[in-house]
Design a protein around this motif. Sequence first.
Motif, PDB file in Angstrom:
ATOM      1  N   GLU A  61       8.451  26.274 151.386  1.00 25.30           N
ATOM      2  CA  GLU A  61       7.730  25.054 151.356  1.00 25.30           C
ATOM      3  C   GLU A  61       6.725  24.764 150.148  1.00 25.30           C
ATOM      4  OE1 GLU A  61       8.571  22.281 153.237  1.00 25.30           O
ATOM      5  OE2 GLU A  61      10.212  23.082 154.175  1.00 25.30           O
ATOM      6  N   ALA A  62       7.098  23.815 149.647  1.00 27.60           N
ATOM      7  CA  ALA A  62       6.148  23.336 148.272  1.00 27.60           C
ATOM      8  C   ALA A  62       4.656  23.046 148.831  1.00 27.60           C
ATOM      9  CB  ALA A  62       6.519  22.459 147.525  1.00 27.60           C
ATOM     10  N   GLU A  63       3.557  23.184 148.362  1.00 25.74           N
ATOM     11  CA  GLU A  63       2.236  23.128 148.650  1.00 25.74           C
ATOM     12  C   GLU A  63       1.483  22.424 147.360  1.00 25.74           C
ATOM     13  OE1 GLU A  63       0.568  26.514 149.893  1.00 25.74           O
ATOM     14  OE2 GLU A  63       1.913  26.821 151.507  1.00 25.74           O
ATOM     15  N   PRO A  64       1.788  21.062 147.026  1.00 27.61           N
ATOM     16  CA  PRO A  64       1.401  20.567 145.798  1.00 27.61           C
ATOM     17  C   PRO A  64      -0.131  20.399 145.965  1.00 27.61           C
ATOM     18  CG  PRO A  64       2.579  19.158 146.765  1.00 27.61           C
ATOM     19  CD  PRO A  64       3.009  20.208 147.423  1.00 27.61           C
ATOM     20  N   GLU A  65      -0.778  20.228 144.839  1.00 33.03           N
ATOM     21  CA  GLU A  65      -2.409  19.828 144.860  1.00 33.03           C
ATOM     22  C   GLU A  65      -2.491  18.424 145.124  1.00 33.03           C
ATOM     23  OE1 GLU A  65      -4.155  21.315 141.459  1.00 33.03           O
ATOM     24  OE2 GLU A  65      -3.888  23.519 142.091  1.00 33.03           O
ATOM     25  N   GLY A  66      -3.690  17.942 145.433  1.00 35.70           N
ATOM     26  CA  GLY A  66      -3.901  16.347 145.586  1.00 35.70           C
ATOM     27  C   GLY A  66      -3.747  15.621 144.594  1.00 35.70           C
ATOM     28  N   THR A  67      -3.913  16.119 143.215  1.00 31.71           N
ATOM     29  CA  THR A  67      -3.549  15.571 141.957  1.00 31.71           C
ATOM     30  C   THR A  67      -2.272  15.567 141.590  1.00 31.71           C
ATOM     31  OG1 THR A  67      -3.798  17.572 140.482  1.00 31.71           O
ATOM     32  CG2 THR A  67      -5.862  16.194 141.119  1.00 31.71           C
ATOM     33  N   GLU A  68      -1.321  16.083 142.418  1.00 28.42           N
ATOM     34  CA  GLU A  68       0.086  16.250 141.811  1.00 28.42           C
ATOM     35  C   GLU A  68       0.927  15.502 142.983  1.00 28.42           C
ATOM     36  OE1 GLU A  68       0.333  20.585 140.105  1.00 28.42           O
ATOM     37  OE2 GLU A  68       0.465  20.447 142.350  1.00 28.42           O
ATOM     38  N   ASP A  69       2.043  14.637 142.486  1.00 26.02           N
ATOM     39  CA  ASP A  69       2.903  13.863 143.086  1.00 26.02           C
ATOM     40  C   ASP A  69       4.270  14.546 142.372  1.00 26.02           C
ATOM     41  OD1 ASP A  69       4.285  12.130 144.704  1.00 26.02           O
ATOM     42  OD2 ASP A  69       3.746  10.327 143.398  1.00 26.02           O
ATOM     43  N   LEU A  70       4.978  15.299 143.155  1.00 28.19           N
ATOM     44  CA  LEU A  70       6.046  16.039 142.319  1.00 28.19           C
ATOM     45  C   LEU A  70       7.188  15.792 143.026  1.00 28.19           C
ATOM     46  CD1 LEU A  70       4.330  19.542 142.248  1.00 28.19           C
ATOM     47  CD2 LEU A  70       4.026  17.413 140.492  1.00 28.19           C
ATOM     48  N   LEU A  71       8.481  15.922 141.998  1.00 30.31           N
ATOM     49  CA  LEU A  71       9.760  15.969 142.422  1.00 30.31           C
ATOM     50  C   LEU A  71      10.248  17.121 141.859  1.00 30.31           C
ATOM     51  CD1 LEU A  71      11.025  12.438 142.028  1.00 30.31           C
ATOM     52  CD2 LEU A  71      10.362  13.635 144.392  1.00 30.31           C
ATOM     53  N   THR A  72      11.294  17.927 142.459  1.00 30.88           N
ATOM     54  CA  THR A  72      12.021  18.791 141.918  1.00 30.88           C
ATOM     55  C   THR A  72      13.529  18.717 141.767  1.00 30.88           C
ATOM     56  OG1 THR A  72      12.229  20.108 144.042  1.00 30.88           O
ATOM     57  CG2 THR A  72      10.279  20.645 142.853  1.00 30.88           C
ATOM     58  N   ARG A  73      14.090  19.513 140.844  1.00 30.29           N
ATOM     59  CA  ARG A  73      15.633  19.293 140.665  1.00 30.29           C
ATOM     60  C   ARG A  73      15.890  20.647 139.993  1.00 30.29           C
ATOM     61  NH1 ARG A  73      17.738  16.644 135.197  1.00 30.29           N
ATOM     62  NH2 ARG A  73      15.903  16.671 133.900  1.00 30.29           N
ATOM     63  N   GLU A  74      17.085  20.893 140.497  1.00 29.80           N
ATOM     64  CA  GLU A  74      17.889  22.266 140.051  1.00 29.80           C
ATOM     65  C   GLU A  74      18.896  21.865 139.044  1.00 29.80           C
ATOM     66  OE1 GLU A  74      18.773  24.568 143.366  1.00 29.80           O
ATOM     67  OE2 GLU A  74      16.554  24.726 143.833  1.00 29.80           O
TER      68      GLU A  74
END
Length: 201
Positions: A136-149
């Motif tokens: 499970e990802a745990e991004p910081e509060g400054t990050e609004d992230l998506l991932t792709r492979e």
Amino acid sequence: MTRMRGPWTVHDDREVYRNDWVSVTEHAVTRPDGKPGIYGVVGFANYALAILPVLADGRIVLVGQHRFPHDRYSWEIPEGGGALDADPLDGAVRELREETGYQATSWREVLRMDLSNSVTDETAIGYLATGLVPGEAEPEGTEDLLTRELHFCDALDEVVSGQITDALTVAMLFKAYYMAREGELDADLAAAMLDQGARRA
């Protein structure tokens, strides 16, 4: 105190800005041509860390986020900062887990580079991460992230076409391509990364 810095004579230093991440120092100098001038340097409190996560089938993991300075969306490999007085590998392990959820069983430093060395002192360190285990990802509060492979070769195409412009991502993908081509990576991993048949349709 006046001192030499290569061909520059530095007469005075004045810090004009500082936060938790960067500082700006203005140096009063005599230039190499003998004329007076100023030189502004952005100092960084952290290393820039970059991680290229490669799956066994030749796909890599990219992170997407809005980048404030350019006000646009950017697809990049996982990146972050690591304290100058700490082991940079510890920071890379943390950044990969926070941004993607993945943990890697194998880490290899493959790149050191200076970023914009005419105006900053920022040093970047790049790692190849393999043997990936999802989590499970745990991004910081400054990050609004998506991932792709996507397959390694497809990511290279996006660099060449200008879709991917982040400097560390560009450098790490080309370094990994060189290593795969020159036999500097595990043979099975290199074959998967360079397999044209595995590209997207």
